[in-house]
Design an enzyme around this catalytic site. Structure first.
Site, short mmCIF file in Angstrom:
data_model
loop_
_atom_site.label_atom_id
_atom_site.label_comp_id
_atom_site.label_asym_id
_atom_site.label_seq_id
_atom_site.Cartn_x
_atom_site.Cartn_y
_atom_site.Cartn_z
CD GLU A 195 -0.50 -5.52 5.75
OE1 GLU A 195 -0.58 -6.13 4.67
OE2 GLU A 195 -0.72 -4.29 5.86
CG HIS A 250 -3.35 -3.79 3.25
ND1 HIS A 250 -2.40 -3.09 3.94
CD2 HIS A 250 -4.02 -2.89 2.50
CE1 HIS A 250 -2.49 -1.80 3.63
NE2 HIS A 250 -3.47 -1.65 2.76
CB CYS A 253 -0.97 -0.05 1.18
SG CYS A 253 -2.30 1.15 1.09
#
Lengths: 225, 76
Positions: A192, A190, A81
């Protein structure tokens, strides 16, 4: 994992590294010394308040000078990002990210296709594998000139593409790209945030982190952070 | 000291969603006759008289503008 003033997702990135079996090392943007880490994650957020352009100020931070040098020597770097925006501003990746074409912030679970497992961050995915990870951005539209786009496609450097409808106007549905050597990857969604059943829509994102750890284990037998 | 102005705009081929939003608002304001709006950035720098054009160009090209998506003009 480098925290900039305005980073948001640094804690989740540290957690993802730990869940993948790595030793997470929190670093600060003012650190010129990267403490000997084996790989670097640049997290999502709004570094330096997104002043000037997203990632434009972060690019000149002391830590980024070391990341840029390391990346040229093969250091694995994943920008997620805002981290992707920083990598583009630093010219470690081509193109740029601009405001979403529909002008609204987008936040949703996003289906992606992994287009390349020739990078250190995606080597444990199957080519063409479909994954679901969160996507949240206001300036996630990937743009580049036609020659650059053709080059990325021709060299297999489009790492991930959006499936279903394009969430932000990215050219050719590009969600992530890599450099020519495959050690630097930028990704707008994302991974994560998709590493545990309890908190994510899937655990599909974990493979980004296990891929790089596996690679380091197999090539060096060392520990990874 | 001298004042230098640097203007930065998105390249014509890059979509400018902010400009489009402004264009839409102009229509709602009842203003006719505007067919396009491109939003940019305007920088005013106070610089020493001896600062070279080359330095100004460098600072615009590396920091004020991202040449991948933006064009800039320098006026001194």
């Amino acid at each position: 994992m480098i925290t900039f003033p305005g980073s948001l997702d640094d804690r989740d990135a540290l957690r993802a590294i730990r869940l993948a079996g790595g030793e997470p090392v929190p670093l600060w943007h003012g650190d010129r010394d990267l403490a000997g880490v084996s790989a670097v994650v640049l997290p999502g957020g709004f570094s330096y308040g997104d002043y000037l352009r997203c990632g434009a100020i972060a690019r000149f931070s002391p830590a980024m000078q070391s990341v840029i040098e390391g990346a040229h020597d093969g250091l694995p770097v994943l920008g997620i990002c805002n981290g992707f925006q920083v990598l583009c501003e630093a010219h470690l990746l081509p193109g740029a990210l601009i405001r979403n074409d529909h002008r609204k912030f987008v936040c949703r679970d996003q289906r992606l296709r992994i287009e390349s497992n020739e990078t250190v961050w995606t080597r444990d995915y199957e080519p063409g594998q479909q994954i679901v990870v969160p996507l949240k951005n206001g300036e996630g539209g990937y743009v580049a000139d036609r020659r650059t786009l053709d080059e990325l496609e021709g060299e297999g450097r489009v790492v991930a593409r959006y499936l279903d409808d394009n969430p932000n106007g990215s050219y050719r549905n590009i969600a992530g790209i890599s450099n020519a050597d495959g050690n630097v990857v930028g990704l707008m969604p994302h991974p994560e945030h998709a590493v545990e059943d309890l908190t994510g829509p899937s655990t599909d994102g974990l493979t980004f982190f296990t891929s790089v750890l596996q690679k380091m284990m197999s090539s060096a037998g060392g520990t990874a952070a | 000291m001298a004042r230098v102005v640097v203007d930065v705009v998105m390249k014509p081929e890059i979509l400018d969603p902010q400009g489009q939003a402004i264009l839409g608002a102009l229509g709602r304001l009842g203003i006719q006759g505007v067919s396009s709006v491109r939003q940019g950035k305007h920088f005013e720098l106070e610089v020493e008289d001896g600062l070279s054009d080359e330095t100004l160009n460098q600072l615009a090209d590396t920091l004020l503008a991202n040449p991948v998506i933006e064009d800039f003009t320098i006026r001194r």
